[in-house]
Design a protein around this motif. Structure first.
Motif, PDB file in Angstrom:
ATOM      1  N   UNK A 166       0.833  -1.214   0.000  1.00 27.83           N
ATOM      2  CA  UNK A 166       0.000   0.000   0.000  1.00 27.83           C
ATOM      3  C   UNK A 166       0.868   1.264   0.000  1.00 27.83           C
ATOM      4  N   UNK A 167       0.377   2.269  -0.679  1.00 27.39           N
ATOM      5  CA  UNK A 167       1.011   3.590  -0.631  1.00 27.39           C
ATOM      6  C   UNK A 167       0.698   4.220   0.719  1.00 27.39           C
ATOM      7  N   UNK A 168       1.702   4.650   1.482  1.00 26.92           N
ATOM      8  CA  UNK A 168       1.427   5.213   2.813  1.00 26.92           C
ATOM      9  C   UNK A 168       0.701   6.555   2.777  1.00 26.92           C
ATOM     10  N   UNK A 169       0.678   7.213   1.617  1.00 24.85           N
ATOM     11  CA  UNK A 169       0.015   8.509   1.502  1.00 24.85           C
ATOM     12  C   UNK A 169      -1.429   8.395   1.034  1.00 24.85           C
ATOM     13  N   UNK A 170      -1.695   7.475   0.131  1.00 25.99           N
ATOM     14  CA  UNK A 170      -3.029   7.391  -0.469  1.00 25.99           C
ATOM     15  C   UNK A 170      -3.793   6.139  -0.062  1.00 25.99           C
ATOM     16  N   UNK A 171      -3.092   5.134   0.492  1.00 32.01           N
ATOM     17  CA  UNK A 171      -3.742   3.881   0.853  1.00 32.01           C
ATOM     18  C   UNK A 171      -3.993   2.972  -0.328  1.00 32.01           C
ATOM     19  N   UNK A 172      -3.606   3.402  -1.538  1.00 29.38           N
ATOM     20  CA  UNK A 172      -3.846   2.611  -2.747  1.00 29.38           C
ATOM     21  C   UNK A 172      -2.974   1.367  -2.735  1.00 29.38           C
TER      22      UNK A 172
END
Length: 420
Positions: A166-172
């Protein structure tokens, strides 16, 4: 049953100005050190930085007059390259967090010598800015001769698992294993600590004795959603690293910096209008619009995310000094990509379209900073389509010719050593 949290996770913790630092209380047993006496008061230092910025702006204006009167378009292109580097230096002078080397000494010298000393500081600042951006953008030319190591390839796969993909900024969940410092850029740094020292002469960074990615490949990777990765590489998006005051091994902060907004804050641009196709949203932060529709919160300039690891010995956070290098260099590029800088560079006549030498791999030789600047100038209407194409061909030709000269110089030096 809910799945366990990932070993490393990111979470939104608030929105702050770029001068924000975690407000941790000072323990009563530790004496607070007095402020250093050799640095002028903030108001005085601010005035000195303004003088420096004015000196750089005056040099840019003088170069524009020289360029406009020059009949040789090759000379005009050289002047534009100098304006580009000065634009990076100007961004440092305007940045409230900067500390250009030697500037604090201005307050200790005679008033009659201040002008000359400011010019010396300007020259050194410009030299450091040019060296740092040059090293960073020459990395493409090394890719064929310097393939990535197996340790780096392994780290790219392993670190994604640490963040549960997961991207830690967007949760994607669709992410790239983004390098903080490009591996090829480090190969262009013959002495990485010297590179760090040049950055320290522009910003107050901690002193270090050694710096290298070898053995720390896992700490040079940050999972990012593909759009965030692209914007990061284009120096549109910055991530300001902030150490955690009480638990720096297990926690750190990353602050979102949109460089268009940053340029506006320091007086080098105008506040941007929202471009939804380029913006990023955090899927974990749900908001309701005024008309009742549900959506996700956009990542805004100043948003702060906390990264935390459940096992700092086996799954370590990104190396904060790598992030500091990246952010410091990006601020140089942001100065070059500001709208005002692009107008200074591209408002003149384009160079002659006389590029005839075939170039084997154009992507390998096109300097990334010029590529981004030309595209941005087109987006802002400073260059039309034809102008963009002429500038790209000319810039590519110059870069390729410089690379060939470097090869010839290295060959000559090698042959000279064999003769000895």
């Amino acid at each position: 049953m809910a799945s366990p949290p990932p070993p490393i996770r990111g979470r939104f913790v608030g929105h702050h100005g770029l001068d924000w630092a975690p407000n941790e209380p000072t323990p009563a047993t530790i004496a607070v050190a007095p402020p250093p006496t050799n640095i002028p008061a903030p108001t005085a230092y601010e005035e000195l930085r303004q003088e420096l910025a004015t000196a750089i702006a005056a040099k840019i204006q003088a170069l524009k007059l020289e360029r406009n009167s020059a009949s040789n378009k090759s000379a005009q292109a050289d002047i534009n390259a100098e304006i580009k580097i000065l634009s990076a230096a100007r961004a440092v002078a305007h940045d409230p967090s900067s500390r250009p080397a030697g500037l604090q000494l201005v307050g200790t010298i005679a008033a009659t010598s201040v002008f000359g000393y400011i010019q010396l500081v300007k020259t050194e600042l410009t030299s450091n800015a040019g060296s740092c951006t040059g090293i960073w953008t020459n990395k493409k030319q090394l890719k064929e001769s310097a393939p990535r190591s197996s340790a780096n390839t392994k780290a790219q796969k392993e670190v994604l698992d640490w963040y549960d993909g997961r991207c830690p900024l967007t949760g994607v969940e669709e992410v790239d294993a983004a390098h903080i410092i490009d591996v090829q850029a480090t190969k262009a740094m013959t002495r990485p600590v010297n590179f760090w020292e040049m950055l320290r002469r522009m910003w107050p960074l901690e002193e270090i004795q050694q710096l290298g990615i070898a053995g720390q490949e896992n700490r040079n990777i940050l999972p990012l959603q593909p759009t965030a990765h692209r914007l990061w590489d284009r120096n549109s998006l910055g991530l300001r690293p902030i150490p955690h005051k009480t638990d720096p091994q297990s926690k750190m902060y990353l602050q979102v910096v949109w460089f268009n907004d940053w340029n506006a804050e320091i007086g080098l641009g105008e506040k941007r209008t929202r471009e939804t196709q380029a913006d990023l949203s955090d899927g974990r932060r749900v908001v309701e619009s005024v008309d009742g529709r549900i959506g996700n919160e956009f990542l805004c300039h100043g948003d702060v995310y906390e990264l935390s690891t459940s096992d700092y010995e086996k799954r370590r956070l990104p190396e904060i000094r790598f992030l500091e290098i990246r952010y410091a260099v990006q601020k140089l590029f942001a100065g070059q990509q500001a709208a005002g800088a692009l107008r200074d560079i591209f408002d003149g006549q384009p160079p002659d379209d006389d590029t005839t030498t075939p170039i084997p791999d154009e992507d390998a030789f096109m300097p990334a900073d010029w590529d981004n600047m030309i595209d941005d100038a087109g987006r802002l209407g400073i260059l039309d389509f034809e102008g963009r194409e002429v500038w790209k061909k000319h810039t590519l030709q110059i870069a390729y010719e410089q690379h060939q000269r470097q090869i010839e110089l290295a060959r000559s030096e090698s042959e000279g050593e064999e003769d000895d």
